[in-house]
Enzyme design. Structure first.
Site, PDB file in Angstrom:
ATOM      1  N   ARG A  92       0.820  -1.213   0.000  1.00  0.00           N
ATOM      2  CA  ARG A  92       0.000   0.000   0.000  1.00  0.00           C
ATOM      3  C   ARG A  92       0.856   1.266   0.000  1.00  0.00           C
ATOM      4  O   ARG A  92       0.485   2.269  -0.598  1.00  0.00           O
ATOM      5  CB  ARG A  92      -0.943  -0.008   1.204  1.00  0.00           C
ATOM      6  CG  ARG A  92      -2.107  -0.973   1.023  1.00  0.00           C
ATOM      7  CD  ARG A  92      -2.959  -1.060   2.258  1.00  0.00           C
ATOM      8  NE  ARG A  92      -4.188  -1.799   1.974  1.00  0.00           N
ATOM      9  CZ  ARG A  92      -5.013  -2.242   2.919  1.00  0.00           C
ATOM     10  NH1 ARG A  92      -4.746  -2.017   4.181  1.00  0.00           N
ATOM     11  NH2 ARG A  92      -6.112  -2.897   2.581  1.00  0.00           N
ATOM     12  N   GLY A 115     -13.096  -3.585   0.543  1.00  0.00           N
ATOM     13  CA  GLY A 115     -14.468  -3.123   0.690  1.00  0.00           C
ATOM     14  C   GLY A 115     -14.838  -2.087  -0.349  1.00  0.00           C
ATOM     15  O   GLY A 115     -15.953  -2.085  -0.880  1.00  0.00           O
TER      16      GLY A 115
END
Length: 392
Positions: free
Chosen positions: A36, A373
């Site tokens: 990330r 998500g």
């Protein structure tokens, strides 16, 4: 509708607040996977190269509004400096006079790493006063945290209402790929939807029903569909309260002329365990007392036929319990087929991303999403607050 991007702003001489997703896994204070952080580098470097000073902010873990040292962003400071090649100064907090002074004295090319935004409950409450206090630190706001874009938080949505704002390069790429898939997918379009539960994926199936030419349904969720069709599923995972939902989807797909491929054979075990002995079942029906943990070779071959001519593939959710090596083959073989596809390939969802990373195939996929998500909600057709705030 496109998002404003950092290519449309002039950051020279400006203090830029950049929301990133640095929610990385840590073990004893050591980063175990910096993916990330690395995915945010193009945005950070672009802004720095163009003469900006940066205030970088993120959440880390779930401190739930408390200042817990195990969730301190200070654990990421040295690695951020190493990756970016910039001088990184650690802020003692997210807001306050001391942070404001550090921000005011920041020079072009420097990074001020703010503390964990979720040290404050006002962050997740999207408190306007809290957002205004953060906004005092900078001149511009850039959101590159696609992984948190489905949350309407102060640092992901609130700041965009206060400061001139733009999407970072990662956010832009995520939106471009998902918009292409949802708005104008090249045909044939195959959606591979797996994972444990129908309940968590039915919205994606419904959203893609008028876009996809075929669905592959795998993972634990497939056994609710097989049960609806009258097959025996043994001890496999079934959501009885979603059998009607599954039946309705199959009926709608049939009426629309959309093919739905369910498992034709399985790899089963007597228990859900990493050490369980795998057994091949050359049939759609799962024997009593057994639970299916992966798809078998007939299913993989049928998936291969569907994917052979695909121009667009979206994959969300594994075919089986790929975390257990004995039950990873189906997911591995499907992942390789997706990687071999000459069309547009998009992988979203935490488990499928973990699978392509485990099998070292990520660089052969057109787009591997950073948002679990968020990617799921985007595919469901929902309006992501962090993205909506950046729309032109």
């Amino acid at each position: 509708m496109a998002v404003r991007t950092i290519n449309e702003i002039d950051p020279a001489g400006k203090r830029v607040l950049v929301r990133v997703d640095f929610n990385v896994p840590l073990k004893a204070g050591v980063i175990t996977d910096d993916t990330r952080m690395r995915r945010a580098l193009p945005t950070l470097k672009s802004l720095l190269d163009r003469g900006a000073s940066l205030m970088v902010m993120s959440h880390l873990g779930r401190p739930k509004g408390e200042k817990k040292p195990e969730f301190s962003m200070s654990q990421l400071k040295d690695h951020l400096a190493e990756l970016s090649g910039a001088e990184v100064i650690m802020a003692p907090d997210v807001i306050g006079e001391e942070v404001e002074a550090l921000a005011a004295n920041l020079k072009a090319g420097q990074i001020l790493l703010l503390e964990n935004t979720r040290y404050y409950s006002e962050e997740t409450d999207n408190n306007a006063d809290f957002a205004a206090k953060i906004a005092k630190l900078g001149d511009l706001y850039v959101n590159d945290a696609f992984g948190a874009a489905h949350r309407a938080h102060a640092s992901t949505e609130g700041l965009a209402r206060i400061l001139p704002s733009a999407a970072g390069l990662l956010m832009e790429k995520e939106c471009q790929f998902f918009d292409k898939v949802l708005d104008n997918p090249e045909k044939p379009f195959v959606a591979i939807i797996g994972g444990a539960k129908v309940s968590s994926k039915i919205a994606v199936l419904d959203s893609l029903l008028d876009k996809a030419d075929a669905f592959v349904i795998g993972g634990g969720m497939a056994y609710t569909f097989l049960k609806v069709q009258g097959h025996s599923v043994g001890k496999s995972l079934v959501e009885d309260e979603f059998t009607e939902t599954a039946a309705n989807f199959l009926s709608k797909a049939e009426k629309a002329g959309v093919k739905v491929l369910l498992p034709l054979d399985h790899v089963v075990a007597g228990e859900f365990s990493e050490t369980a002995a795998p057994e091949a079942v050359d049939s759609v029906d799962v024997p009593d007392g057994k639970l299916a943990l992966d798809v078998g070779p007939k299913t993989v071959a049928a998936v291969g036929e569907l994917l052979a001519g695909a121009k667009t593939i979206v994959w969300n959710g594994p075919m089986g319990v790929f975390e257990f090596d004995a039950f990873a083959k189906g997911t591995l073989e499907v992942a390789c087929m997706v990687a071999d596809c000459k069309g547009t390939t998009v992988v979203g969802g935490g488990d499928s991303v973990a699978a392509v990373n485990k099998f070292n195939l990520a660089d052969r996929i057109n787009h591997v999403s950073t948002g679990g998500g968020a990617s799921l909600e985007y595919l469901e057709g929902k309006n992501l607050p962090g993205v909506a705030a950046l729309r032109k």
